[in-house]
Design a protein around this motif. Sequence first.
Motif, PDB file in Angstrom:
ATOM      1  N   ARG A 193      -3.009 -11.614   2.681  1.00 32.84           N
ATOM      2  CA  ARG A 193      -1.762 -10.915   2.380  1.00 32.84           C
ATOM      3  C   ARG A 193      -1.987  -9.771   1.399  1.00 32.84           C
ATOM      4  NH1 ARG A 193       3.112 -14.162   3.207  1.00 32.84           N
ATOM      5  NH2 ARG A 193       2.496 -15.883   4.547  1.00 32.84           N
ATOM      6  N   ILE A 194      -1.332  -8.650   1.685  1.00 37.04           N
ATOM      7  CA  ILE A 194      -1.304  -7.528   0.744  1.00 37.04           C
ATOM      8  C   ILE A 194       0.164  -7.260   0.427  1.00 37.04           C
ATOM      9  CG2 ILE A 194      -1.837  -5.096   0.332  1.00 37.04           C
ATOM     10  CD1 ILE A 194      -4.139  -5.328   2.295  1.00 37.04           C
ATOM     11  N   ASN A 195       0.477  -7.236  -0.857  1.00 32.72           N
ATOM     12  CA  ASN A 195       1.850  -6.977  -1.280  1.00 32.72           C
ATOM     13  C   ASN A 195       2.310  -5.631  -0.728  1.00 32.72           C
ATOM     14  OD1 ASN A 195       3.812  -5.688  -3.393  1.00 32.72           O
ATOM     15  ND2 ASN A 195       3.956  -7.907  -3.656  1.00 32.72           N
ATOM     16  N   ARG A 196       3.553  -5.564  -0.269  1.00 30.46           N
ATOM     17  CA  ARG A 196       4.053  -4.333   0.360  1.00 30.46           C
ATOM     18  C   ARG A 196       4.061  -3.154  -0.606  1.00 30.46           C
ATOM     19  NH1 ARG A 196       9.297  -5.426   3.736  1.00 30.46           N
ATOM     20  NH2 ARG A 196       8.924  -3.267   4.298  1.00 30.46           N
ATOM     21  N   GLU A 197       4.258  -3.415  -1.895  1.00 30.78           N
ATOM     22  CA  GLU A 197       4.192  -2.330  -2.888  1.00 30.78           C
ATOM     23  C   GLU A 197       2.782  -1.764  -2.944  1.00 30.78           C
ATOM     24  OE1 GLU A 197       6.162  -0.435  -4.999  1.00 30.78           O
ATOM     25  OE2 GLU A 197       7.687  -1.243  -3.678  1.00 30.78           O
ATOM     26  N   GLU A 198       1.794  -2.644  -2.980  1.00 30.50           N
ATOM     27  CA  GLU A 198       0.395  -2.205  -3.013  1.00 30.50           C
ATOM     28  C   GLU A 198       0.020  -1.497  -1.708  1.00 30.50           C
ATOM     29  OE1 GLU A 198      -4.142  -3.974  -3.283  1.00 30.50           O
ATOM     30  OE2 GLU A 198      -2.463  -5.371  -3.546  1.00 30.50           O
ATOM     31  N   MET A 199       0.586  -1.959  -0.606  1.00 30.50           N
ATOM     32  CA  MET A 199       0.266  -1.407   0.709  1.00 30.50           C
ATOM     33  C   MET A 199       0.677   0.059   0.831  1.00 30.50           C
ATOM     34  SD  MET A 199      -1.209  -2.567   3.460  1.00 30.50           S
ATOM     35  CE  MET A 199      -1.484  -1.847   5.079  1.00 30.50           C
ATOM     36  N   LYS A 200       1.642   0.477   0.016  1.00 34.43           N
ATOM     37  CA  LYS A 200       2.135   1.865   0.088  1.00 34.43           C
ATOM     38  C   LYS A 200       1.030   2.889  -0.097  1.00 34.43           C
ATOM     39  CE  LYS A 200       6.927   1.089  -1.265  1.00 34.43           C
ATOM     40  NZ  LYS A 200       7.951   1.268  -2.313  1.00 34.43           N
ATOM     41  N   LYS A 201       0.005   2.553  -0.885  1.00 32.57           N
ATOM     42  CA  LYS A 201      -1.059   3.537  -1.119  1.00 32.57           C
ATOM     43  C   LYS A 201      -1.944   3.753   0.108  1.00 32.57           C
ATOM     44  CE  LYS A 201      -4.638   0.650  -3.265  1.00 32.57           C
ATOM     45  NZ  LYS A 201      -5.386   0.411  -4.500  1.00 32.57           N
ATOM     46  N   TYR A 202      -1.872   2.832   1.067  1.00 32.17           N
ATOM     47  CA  TYR A 202      -2.718   2.935   2.252  1.00 32.17           C
ATOM     48  C   TYR A 202      -2.016   3.575   3.453  1.00 32.17           C
ATOM     49  CZ  TYR A 202      -5.635  -0.440  -0.236  1.00 32.17           C
ATOM     50  OH  TYR A 202      -6.415  -1.085  -1.169  1.00 32.17           O
ATOM     51  N   ILE A 203      -0.699   3.653   3.418  1.00 34.08           N
ATOM     52  CA  ILE A 203       0.013   4.093   4.620  1.00 34.08           C
ATOM     53  C   ILE A 203       0.595   5.503   4.476  1.00 34.08           C
ATOM     54  CG2 ILE A 203       0.522   1.783   5.481  1.00 34.08           C
ATOM     55  CD1 ILE A 203       3.180   1.853   4.192  1.00 34.08           C
TER      56      ILE A 203
END
Length: 196
Positions: free
Chosen positions: A179-189
Amino acid sequence: MKEETYETKTIFFTREDDASPMGHWKTNIEYPVILNNSPTIKKINASILQMTTEFQCDDQNGDKQFHAEVTLTNGKIFSLKFSDSWYCPGMPYTKGRTGAITYNLKTGKEIEINNEIERSMSVELNKKLNSGLTKALKIKQIEEGCPTESGYFYLTRHDVVFVNKSDDQETLQCEVEFRINREEMKKYITENSALL
């Protein structure tokens, strides 16, 4: 955005047949139907229904189990995961699969994770996924002989969940989640991603 409402549809029946080891075949299919008649939502509902019957026995002579669980609906996306199994006369064992699908409610199309990743961040994200999936396999104590390649993903309210998918019975134990937190995921998308 307004959250889409849905209901769970169930198709359940048995058919008596001497060819079955139990004397009857059983079908139990459960899947979500979004309660909206727009053309886009009709397209999504048709896609989900098609997924439930993609693998089944001829003339419904066999056992079929399909269960889908909605993991997130937030007005922009509709994400679900599913398990599917089928056993037809003459098969040596039950076959099955697990998976997930996330729809863009605006377009009605399936969201492909590779299309959502910022190109300059893909290597970093892949390293993070491989590391996370490898750790999950070690915790399960089955890292030997298991690939660490994300097979599918789904969303929850807080996370993007990547699953190390198995394609057959022999590697079923390799199916783990990272799992990757959606807040953290923002930097990848990408900035215009439907996942935001």
